[in-house]
Design a protein around this motif. Structure first.
Motif, PDB file in Angstrom:
ATOM      1  N   THR A  23       0.831  -1.207   0.000  1.00 18.43           N
ATOM      2  CA  THR A  23       0.000   0.000   0.000  1.00 18.43           C
ATOM      3  C   THR A  23       0.863   1.255   0.000  1.00 18.43           C
ATOM      4  N   LEU A  24       1.937   1.243   0.787  1.00 16.92           N
ATOM      5  CA  LEU A  24       2.831   2.394   0.847  1.00 16.92           C
ATOM      6  C   LEU A  24       3.434   2.674  -0.527  1.00 16.92           C
ATOM      7  N   MET A  25       3.877   1.626  -1.214  1.00 22.73           N
ATOM      8  CA  MET A  25       4.469   1.801  -2.539  1.00 22.73           C
ATOM      9  C   MET A  25       3.451   2.358  -3.528  1.00 22.73           C
ATOM     10  N   ILE A  48       8.672   4.307 -12.482  1.00 26.07           N
ATOM     11  CA  ILE A  48       9.023   4.699 -11.112  1.00 26.07           C
ATOM     12  C   ILE A  48       9.382   3.444 -10.331  1.00 26.07           C
ATOM     13  N   ILE A  49      10.579   3.435  -9.793  1.00 26.34           N
ATOM     14  CA  ILE A  49      11.054   2.285  -9.004  1.00 26.34           C
ATOM     15  C   ILE A  49      11.247   2.770  -7.567  1.00 26.34           C
ATOM     16  N   TRP A  60      12.579   7.107 -14.141  1.00 21.18           N
ATOM     17  CA  TRP A  60      13.173   7.041 -15.482  1.00 21.18           C
ATOM     18  C   TRP A  60      12.157   7.525 -16.507  1.00 21.18           C
ATOM     19  N   ARG A  61      12.641   8.457 -17.391  1.00 17.00           N
ATOM     20  CA  ARG A  61      11.781   8.948 -18.472  1.00 17.00           C
ATOM     21  C   ARG A  61      12.205   8.271 -19.777  1.00 17.00           C
ATOM     22  N   GLU A  99      17.372   8.959 -16.362  1.00 14.25           N
ATOM     23  CA  GLU A  99      16.930   9.131 -14.974  1.00 14.25           C
ATOM     24  C   GLU A  99      16.593  10.598 -14.708  1.00 14.25           C
ATOM     25  N   VAL A 100      15.447  10.789 -14.036  1.00 12.41           N
ATOM     26  CA  VAL A 100      15.020  12.123 -13.639  1.00 12.41           C
ATOM     27  C   VAL A 100      15.337  12.289 -12.160  1.00 12.41           C
TER      28      VAL A 100
END
Length: 413
Positions: A23-25, A48-49, A60-61, A99-100
């Motif tokens: 749930t947190l993720m 999104i990791i 990451w875009r 990577e952003v």
């Protein structure tokens, strides 16, 4: 990855007692995707990791390489010369993952993102807290006094949850200090905005029923059933009990030797006087038992009107009515019938007069005081000792003597 406050806060959230890792993720990803939409217009091409256990994350875009000067959507496409700065071997048509950094979103966006994250975590906590305490409605709960206010006592449980005990839900004799442990039942859970307000009660009939379950093993085990409970909190209560096992005396088991078992319950309720009676489907017998300690001569029942006339000897009337009328009121609530007291022998007194007939000379509140102890006719008062009337009512001796004078004049006339 920059060690900014947002990432540092992961460790706070991952240990939250009301939120699991999955749930947190999901909440974290939702918050970050909203931020990316505001910054880039779309989040469809972002990966999104998140690793909340380590307090780390990556964004990451993904963009497609196009020839220089042909970029139409800067979020979806990247010029060849820009792509080759990342990796010299890139060619037109290939996919580029870049990577952003969170810092690229801007300081203001990061602060808003953190605030949104905290808000969603609390919203989730509040939803779970609401569900948790909804399941506890009607159950006994213990919490510690945190703050005493004129109209309410604020309690905190072992998990830091705030519970409210309003003045009207407290027993009149209750007196609390900070740090005291308080028992009551969870009566309701209400949402105030997004925050649940948990209400405790010590005056509910259910609280007494649950105390019986806690303190008396036979009730807890189901060998004795609580059929009905009625209370005037802090004053008096009546509990009807029954058992399917004829070998068990339900009243004796609940009261114990010399009241040993019920003593703890009485003490918890501020010395509330508790009558325990045997339940029965025989209505006349049930009403008779409900009016204890008075000895009832007979009962005449009108089932259609849910009323019953209870015939008593004169000396039993005050016992049946009880101090402040509590006994007869509770007996009516316990049985579900409106009970009318009929004094044996009074009906034959042709020259007796209802006390209400003297309302022009005697104040209504004085008449009510006599009625509370079962005296509602002229002769019923004249037959009493003055000192006894002073003791049994809240009236001054001077007032009682004046009433007696008025009543005597009526009979002399």
């Amino acid at each position: 990855m920059e060690n900014i406050a947002l990432i540092e806060s992961f460790s706070e959230f991952k240990d939250d007692k009301l939120i699991d890792r999955v749930t947190l993720m999901a909440i974290l990803e939702d918050v970050f995707r909203n931020a990316l939409k505001k910054k880039y217009g779309s989040d469809d091409n972002f990966d999104i990791i998140i690793n909340p256990d380590k307090g780390d994350m990556e964004i990451w875009r993904n963009r497609v390489v196009v020839a220089d000067g042909e970029v139409e959507d800067e979020n979806q496409e990247i010029a060849l010369s820009e792509a080759q700065k990342i990796e010299p071997d890139f060619e037109v048509g290939e996919d580029v993952s870049e990577e952003v950094k969170l810092i690229d979103l801007g300081r203001r966006a990061i602060l808003a993102l953190r605030q949104n994250l905290i808000s969603k975590i609390h919203e989730h906590d509040n939803t779970n807290l609401y569900k948790q305490f909804k399941d506890l409605i009607g159950e006994i709960y213990t919490a510690e006094v945190h703050h005493v206010r004129p109209r309410v006592v604020i309690l905190i449980d072992d998990e830091g949850n705030e519970i409210v005990l309003p003045k009207e839900k407290q027993i009149p004799s209750d007196f609390f200090r900070k740090g005291d442990n308080v028992r009551g039942i969870i009566e309701s859970v209400e949402l105030k905005g997004n925050k649940p307000q948990i209400i405790m009660s010590r005056t509910a009939d259910k609280f007494l029923e649950k105390l019986f379950e806690q303190e008396i093993p036979e009730v807890f085990d189901g060998l004795i059933m609580i059929k009905n409970v009625v209370r005037i909190p802090g004053e008096k209560a009546k509990v009807a009990v029954d058992s399917y096992d004829d070998r068990i005396d339900p009243v004796g088991a609940c009261v114990g030797m010399k009241g040993s078992r019920i003593h703890g319950i009485v003490r918890e309720l501020g010395n509330e006087n508790i009558d325990v009676i045997n339940y029965t489907t025989n209505l006349q017998l049930y009403i008779t038992r409900a009016l204890s300690p008075a000895k009832v001569s007979s009962v005449k029942i009108d089932e259609e009107k849910k009323r019953a006339e209870v015939f008593l000897k004169l000396e039993e009337v005050s016992k049946a009515i009880g101090r402040g009328g509590h006994n007869i009121k509770l007996a009516g609530l316990l049985t579900g019938y409106e009970l009318d007291v009929i004094r044996e022998g009074i009906a034959e007194e042709e020259d007796d007069v209802e006390l209400t007939e003297f309302s022009d000379e005697i104040d209504g509140w004085v008449i009510d005081e006599f009625a509370k102890i079962g005296l509602d006719t002229a002769r019923s008062i004249l037959n009493q000792d003055v000192a006894d009337l002073v003791r049994r009512t809240d009236l001054e001796e001077e007032t009682i003597l004046e009433v007696i004078r008025i009543l005597k004049e009526e009979f002399q006339d």
